[in-house]
Write a protein that holds these residues in place. Structure first.
Motif, PDB file in Angstrom:
ATOM      1  N   PHE A   1      -0.992   5.177  -7.896  1.00 17.28           N
ATOM      2  CA  PHE A   1      -1.259   6.492  -7.306  1.00 17.28           C
ATOM      3  C   PHE A   1      -0.426   6.625  -6.040  1.00 17.28           C
ATOM      4  CE2 PHE A   1      -3.345   9.706  -4.770  1.00 17.28           C
ATOM      5  CZ  PHE A   1      -3.809  10.617  -5.704  1.00 17.28           C
ATOM      6  N   ALA A   2       0.493   7.589  -6.050  1.00 17.93           N
ATOM      7  CA  ALA A   2       1.356   7.820  -4.888  1.00 17.93           C
ATOM      8  C   ALA A   2       1.735   9.294  -4.834  1.00 17.93           C
ATOM      9  CB  ALA A   2       2.612   6.948  -4.966  1.00 17.93           C
ATOM     10  N   ASP A   3       1.981   9.772  -3.648  1.00 19.68           N
ATOM     11  CA  ASP A   3       2.376  11.175  -3.434  1.00 19.68           C
ATOM     12  C   ASP A   3       1.371  12.143  -4.054  1.00 19.68           C
ATOM     13  OD1 ASP A   3       4.739  10.362  -2.073  1.00 19.68           O
ATOM     14  OD2 ASP A   3       5.722  10.058  -4.014  1.00 19.68           O
ATOM     15  N   GLY A   4       0.092  11.764  -4.015  1.00 15.62           N
ATOM     16  CA  GLY A   4      -0.967  12.640  -4.511  1.00 15.62           C
ATOM     17  C   GLY A   4      -1.082  12.717  -6.024  1.00 15.62           C
ATOM     18  N   ARG A   5      -0.479  11.769  -6.756  1.00 16.11           N
ATOM     19  CA  ARG A   5      -0.466  11.819  -8.224  1.00 16.11           C
ATOM     20  C   ARG A   5      -0.710  10.441  -8.837  1.00 16.11           C
ATOM     21  NH1 ARG A   5      -0.811  16.814  -8.226  1.00 16.11           N
ATOM     22  NH2 ARG A   5       0.965  18.153  -7.940  1.00 16.11           N
ATOM     23  N   TRP A   6      -1.396  10.443  -9.984  1.00 12.67           N
ATOM     24  CA  TRP A   6      -1.540   9.237 -10.780  1.00 12.67           C
ATOM     25  C   TRP A   6      -0.235   8.986 -11.525  1.00 12.67           C
ATOM     26  CZ3 TRP A   6      -5.309   5.872 -10.251  1.00 12.67           C
ATOM     27  CH2 TRP A   6      -6.531   6.295  -9.729  1.00 12.67           C
ATOM     28  N   ASN A   7       0.102   7.725 -11.732  1.00 14.04           N
ATOM     29  CA  ASN A   7       1.277   7.328 -12.488  1.00 14.04           C
ATOM     30  C   ASN A   7       0.893   6.174 -13.414  1.00 14.04           C
ATOM     31  OD1 ASN A   7       3.868   6.822 -13.443  1.00 14.04           O
ATOM     32  ND2 ASN A   7       4.395   5.545 -11.695  1.00 14.04           N
ATOM     33  N   PHE A   8       0.305   6.515 -14.563  1.00 16.78           N
ATOM     34  CA  PHE A   8      -0.079   5.503 -15.543  1.00 16.78           C
ATOM     35  C   PHE A   8       1.155   5.116 -16.345  1.00 16.78           C
ATOM     36  CE2 PHE A   8      -3.985   7.993 -14.889  1.00 16.78           C
ATOM     37  CZ  PHE A   8      -4.877   6.981 -14.587  1.00 16.78           C
ATOM     38  N   ASN A   9       1.490   3.817 -16.365  1.00 16.56           N
ATOM     39  CA  ASN A   9       2.615   3.362 -17.175  1.00 16.56           C
ATOM     40  C   ASN A   9       2.334   1.931 -17.642  1.00 16.56           C
ATOM     41  OD1 ASN A   9       3.736   1.410 -15.203  1.00 16.56           O
ATOM     42  ND2 ASN A   9       4.265   3.242 -14.022  1.00 16.56           N
ATOM     43  N   ASP A  10       3.183   1.411 -18.509  1.00 15.04           N
ATOM     44  CA  ASP A  10       2.968   0.076 -19.067  1.00 15.04           C
ATOM     45  C   ASP A  10       2.970  -1.011 -17.996  1.00 15.04           C
ATOM     46  OD1 ASP A  10       2.804   1.172 -21.583  1.00 15.04           O
ATOM     47  OD2 ASP A  10       4.884   0.702 -22.131  1.00 15.04           O
ATOM     48  N   GLY A  11       3.693  -0.794 -16.914  1.00 13.14           N
ATOM     49  CA  GLY A  11       3.807  -1.795 -15.859  1.00 13.14           C
ATOM     50  C   GLY A  11       2.570  -1.927 -14.986  1.00 13.14           C
ATOM     51  N   ASN A  12       1.660  -0.949 -15.037  1.00 14.90           N
ATOM     52  CA  ASN A  12       0.455  -1.027 -14.204  1.00 14.90           C
ATOM     53  C   ASN A  12      -0.824  -0.939 -15.052  1.00 14.90           C
ATOM     54  OD1 ASN A  12       0.163   1.756 -14.764  1.00 14.90           O
ATOM     55  ND2 ASN A  12       1.034   2.367 -12.796  1.00 14.90           N
ATOM     56  N   ALA A  13      -0.765  -1.393 -16.295  1.00 16.94           N
ATOM     57  CA  ALA A  13      -1.884  -1.269 -17.238  1.00 16.94           C
ATOM     58  C   ALA A  13      -3.175  -1.908 -16.732  1.00 16.94           C
ATOM     59  CB  ALA A  13      -1.502  -1.850 -18.599  1.00 16.94           C
ATOM     60  N   ASP A  14      -3.080  -2.992 -15.948  1.00 19.38           N
ATOM     61  CA  ASP A  14      -4.295  -3.626 -15.415  1.00 19.38           C
ATOM     62  C   ASP A  14      -5.025  -2.723 -14.430  1.00 19.38           C
ATOM     63  OD1 ASP A  14      -3.970  -5.908 -16.919  1.00 19.38           O
ATOM     64  OD2 ASP A  14      -3.176  -7.125 -15.273  1.00 19.38           O
ATOM     65  N   LEU A  15      -4.341  -1.734 -13.887  1.00 23.00           N
ATOM     66  CA  LEU A  15      -4.948  -0.812 -12.924  1.00 23.00           C
ATOM     67  C   LEU A  15      -5.369   0.514 -13.554  1.00 23.00           C
ATOM     68  CD1 LEU A  15      -2.571  -1.396  -9.876  1.00 23.00           C
ATOM     69  CD2 LEU A  15      -4.933  -2.196 -10.131  1.00 23.00           C
ATOM     70  N   HIS A  16      -5.119   0.702 -14.847  1.00 22.64           N
ATOM     71  CA  HIS A  16      -5.545   1.940 -15.507  1.00 22.64           C
ATOM     72  C   HIS A  16      -7.062   2.053 -15.393  1.00 22.64           C
ATOM     73  CE1 HIS A  16      -1.780   2.353 -18.278  1.00 22.64           C
ATOM     74  NE2 HIS A  16      -1.466   2.221 -17.005  1.00 22.64           N
ATOM     75  N   THR A  17      -7.532   3.231 -15.075  1.00 25.62           N
ATOM     76  CA  THR A  17      -8.956   3.432 -14.807  1.00 25.62           C
ATOM     77  C   THR A  17      -9.785   3.314 -16.078  1.00 25.62           C
ATOM     78  OG1 THR A  17      -8.661   5.825 -14.979  1.00 25.62           O
ATOM     79  CG2 THR A  17      -8.530   4.857 -12.780  1.00 25.62           C
ATOM     80  N   LEU A  18     -11.061   2.979 -15.877  1.00 26.73           N
ATOM     81  CA  LEU A  18     -12.007   2.784 -16.970  1.00 26.73           C
ATOM     82  C   LEU A  18     -12.874   4.025 -17.150  1.00 26.73           C
ATOM     83  CD1 LEU A  18     -13.263  -0.767 -15.935  1.00 26.73           C
ATOM     84  CD2 LEU A  18     -11.739  -0.222 -17.842  1.00 26.73           C
ATOM     85  N   HIS A  19     -13.283   4.271 -18.399  1.00 27.07           N
ATOM     86  CA  HIS A  19     -14.156   5.400 -18.714  1.00 27.07           C
ATOM     87  C   HIS A  19     -15.247   4.861 -19.634  1.00 27.07           C
ATOM     88  CE1 HIS A  19     -11.268   8.133 -16.846  1.00 27.07           C
ATOM     89  NE2 HIS A  19     -10.419   7.191 -17.228  1.00 27.07           N
ATOM     90  N   HIS A  20     -16.494   4.882 -19.145  1.00 28.79           N
ATOM     91  CA  HIS A  20     -17.600   4.228 -19.838  1.00 28.79           C
ATOM     92  C   HIS A  20     -18.005   4.989 -21.096  1.00 28.79           C
ATOM     93  CE1 HIS A  20     -21.839   2.690 -20.209  1.00 28.79           C
ATOM     94  NE2 HIS A  20     -21.121   1.579 -20.170  1.00 28.79           N
ATOM     95  N   LEU A  21     -18.128   4.261 -22.186  1.00 34.21           N
ATOM     96  CA  LEU A  21     -18.529   4.838 -23.472  1.00 34.21           C
ATOM     97  C   LEU A  21     -19.932   4.413 -23.878  1.00 34.21           C
ATOM     98  CD1 LEU A  21     -15.197   4.244 -25.436  1.00 34.21           C
ATOM     99  CD2 LEU A  21     -15.909   6.298 -24.201  1.00 34.21           C
ATOM    100  N   GLY A  22     -20.550   3.500 -23.124  1.00 33.98           N
ATOM    101  CA  GLY A  22     -21.888   3.004 -23.431  1.00 33.98           C
ATOM    102  C   GLY A  22     -21.855   1.610 -24.019  1.00 33.98           C
TER     103      GLY A  22
END
Length: 194
Positions: A154-175
């Motif tokens: 996350f930089a300059d007010g924007r998310w940047n999801f890419n293969d290089g930062n996959a460990d930091l991709h946010t989680l979304h609970h499904l139960g």
């Protein structure tokens, strides 16, 4: 070395507007706690305010009300097991930071524990007193007073999801201990007439 950089409060709502699972941190005196919450969202832009659902009978809620502050840490995919664990046991049974060997720093603005290792971002919040809501509902409101994010995602007010930062991709609970990981970004095309 920390990759965390301050986030302009004008962009703080962007840290949770995509609905990630969050870790709610709290402290009052020597007591501290961390719990997972699947329901959080921005509710105002300026000043930035958020809502998070924290059951009124939890240890976290007690500490939030006693101290008037709380933290929101946004775990990355690397912390899926830890996120599930801190959401599955009560802080009344002992310090979850010690139990799960969670490293945290004290927030400069509020003193709440903030987790950077494995997290994409954090927000420090002042609890907004709402006596009726506090008695009737589990939803808590907070004003964001400080925010920071890992500049690799996350930089300059924007998310940047890419293969290089996959460990930091946010989680979304499904139960039931299942999570989806953010990361497949679709770019909308402008339709005619826009």
């Amino acid at each position: 070395m920390s990759h965390f950089q301050p986030v302009d409060l004008a962009h703080a709502s962007r840290l949770i507007n995509h609905g990630p699972t969050v870790l709610v941190t709290s402290r009052h005196g020597a007591r501290r706690n961390v719990m997972a919450a699947a329901w959080s969202m921005p509710v105002e832009f300026s000043p930035p305010r958020i809502a998070v659902v924290v059951d009124k009978h939890t240890h976290t809620r007690t500490l939030m009300q006693e101290s008037g502050v709380f933290g929101i840490c946004i775990p990355g995919a690397l912390l899926a097991d830890l996120t599930y664990a801190v959401g599955s046991v009560s802080g009344r049974d002992g310090d979850k930071f010690a139990r799960f060997a969670i490293s945290a720093q004290d927030g400069a603005a509020t003193g709440v524990p903030l987790i950077e290792a494995g997290c994409a971002a954090w927000l420090e919040c002042r609890l907004i007193p709402e006596p009726h809501a506090e008695e009737a509902y589990d939803t808590c409101f907070g004003e964001v007073v400080a925010a920071a994010a890992d500049s690799r995602i996350f930089a300059d007010g924007r998310w940047n999801f890419n293969d290089g930062n996959a460990d930091l991709h946010t989680l979304h609970h499904l139960g039931a201990g299942n999570f989806a990981r953010a990361g497949q970004v679709l770019k909308a095309n402008l339709l005619p007439g826009i």
